[in-house]
Design an enzyme around this catalytic site. Structure first.
Site, PDB file in Angstrom:
ATOM      1  CB  THR B  48      46.450  47.246  41.103  1.00 52.35           C
ATOM      2  OG1 THR B  48      47.691  46.696  40.683  1.00 52.35           O
ATOM      3  CG2 THR B  48      46.504  48.764  41.050  1.00 52.35           C
ATOM      4  CE1 TYR B 135      48.144  38.715  39.912  1.00 57.30           C
ATOM      5  CE2 TYR B 135      46.001  38.820  40.977  1.00 57.30           C
ATOM      6  CZ  TYR B 135      47.202  39.403  40.665  1.00 57.30           C
ATOM      7  OH  TYR B 135      47.438  40.690  41.088  1.00 57.30           O
ATOM      8  CE  LYS B 163      49.178  39.926  37.321  1.00 55.42           C
ATOM      9  NZ  LYS B 163      50.253  39.571  38.265  1.00 55.42           N
TER      10      LYS B 163
END
Lengths: 301, 301
Positions: B48, B135, B163
């Site tokens: 993001t 991630y 994550k």
């Protein structure tokens, strides 16, 4: 008329590393081999040339070295990057280095819509002084070009050639595929095949140029296929390609990038571990197979 | 024990551009909102936060600004890049900027084998002083983590959290999925859910933390879901998530990245066109829908 630069064999050399730094001396040797062999153009910083792993300074260094050592052979330079403004800077750098053309793949992190891909090419071509090759490489960019997107992009200024992925093995299907693209792009835009194993089929099906991984390291067999196919001797092109089938099989298994690096390492053209980490070279078994193939297929010259 | 930093709500702010340059003033405002709202951590330069579109200098600038404006809220910094040596430099930069942890996705151009992905994490963690979040973001990296790869990586030094992508909607399946991961990683490693629409399900299924896109721009509803789920009020978490269903539907249609940018632009938190080209913002119809949703769902505060 399609420009001569976008016909024949365009050879994609590795950009070898030595201890994680660009090995300009080995690179000069690779470029010298291509000049001597008589390739029609050299594409520096293609996927085989690790462009996405190099920062702006390194890419400037590679582009300059390619032009410096290429004598009169035209050099195209890959300018792909994730952000449009970065691509524009890389285009400026490539042109300053003396590139005769640039090559642009729509690299993605966030997936892009067709309009976004078109916008990238629109923004970049607006600032160019040299021709551009549209680089359709779905395996690395994860962008699928519909033929309609080819036709939109091909009408932009400076677009001179489209590098398409491999064509179908069946000659009729391959010819239909190339014809279908030709119908959608201006006649001056050359169509180039990639995917080394389908190069003979692509050139025989009407492609103008082979954007070649193996041609950047082993130009001789790549030139045999190219010259035969483009002179109309499709049988000889197919025969040479069939002779290299064990090599294409190895490409399919491990990727042409890793196999070509192993070939260059085995031949002593580049240092060991010439690819950028985290990419690792081939394992021992595959390297043994590469060495065998170089002997069996007489590829060492 | 799982460290408190890797529990609760980790908010992923945009890294807004203004005329293609990092807009530090708007960014300071975004970070200030998160501090005020009481998020548990801030992850700067996540997907993001456009990390892959920013060069090293810009990423240093973003990391420093995040730490500077975050007060006592821990800041994690995304360090993903295509080349291992680049990742290591970005890790050094992030630590110098004061990051409490780093976040690493195995970004790819050439596809990577599991051993190459593992090698990346091994090389990077060997040089770290702070914890690392693994991630797993298959939509952008095109890497699919098998659970076995989680377990290999999770035993490396400094690995503190994973994550994971969205969990199944069915509570039983979601719980089984989280349990299956837990069984394969050390107990001190926290498991965090992403995919905002499945955050309530993920937290209720046993995840420790929500790595949240929307939480970086609209922290209030994200905190309502997080606090409810982690206090055991799964019904309230599910209810708030269901209330936001029109937003999740918009995420599914246009991507959370573009929708969140449109929200921030509509609320005047960032300048127009805050995303890096070639990524384009939403079209007019989708922006109208975003504005309606902000009103209807009372998200403007």
């Amino acid at each position: 008329m399609r420009a001569p630069m976008f016909t024949g064999l365009s050879a994609f050399p590795l950009s070898p590393l030595r201890n994680d730094a660009f090995d300009e001396r080995a690179y000069a040797g690779l470029i010298g081999r291509l000049v001597l062999a008589g390739v029609d153009s050299i594409t520096a910083l293609g996927s085989t040339g690790s462009y996405m792993y190099f920062d702006r300074d390194e890419r400037r260094q590679v582009a300059r070295a390619a032009v410096q050592h290429a004598d009169s052979v035209p050099v195209m330079v890959g300018i792909g990057a994730l952000r449009t403004s970065q691509v524009r800077m890389l285009a400026d750098d490539a042109q300053e280095a003396g590139a005769s053309a640039v090559l642009l793949a729509p690299v993605t992190y966030q997936a892009l819509s067709d309009d976004e891909v078109f916008g990238l090419f629109e923004d970049v071509t607006a600032g160019l002084s040299v021709p551009l090759v549209v680089y359709d490489n779905p395996g690395t960019t994860h962008v699928t070009f519909a033929e309609d997107l080819y036709s939109r992009i091909a009408t932009l200024p400076h677009v001179a050639s489209i590098k398409i992925p491999g064509v179908p093995a069946d000659p009729g299907e391959a010819a239909a595929r190339v014809r279908s693209i030709r119908e959608r792009v201006p006649g001056a835009v050359s169509v180039g095949v990639s995917g080394d194993g389908s190069a003979a089929a692509g050139l025989s099906a009407g492609c103008d140029v082979w954007y070649s991984v193996i041609g950047g390291t082993l130009p001789a067999p790549a030139l045999r296929i190219t010259r035969a196919a483009l002179s109309g001797d499709h049988a000889a092109a197919a025969e040479e390609s069939a002779r290299l089938q064990p090599l294409w099989a190895l490409f399919a298994e491990h990727g042409s990038y890793r196999v070509t690096a192993a070939i260059a390492e085995h031949l002593g053209l580049v240092a060991a571990d010439c690819l950028p980490r985290p990419v690792q070279g081939l394992g021992t078994a595959a390297r043994t197979r590469v060495a065998q193939l170089i002997d069996e297929l007489d590829l060492a010259d």
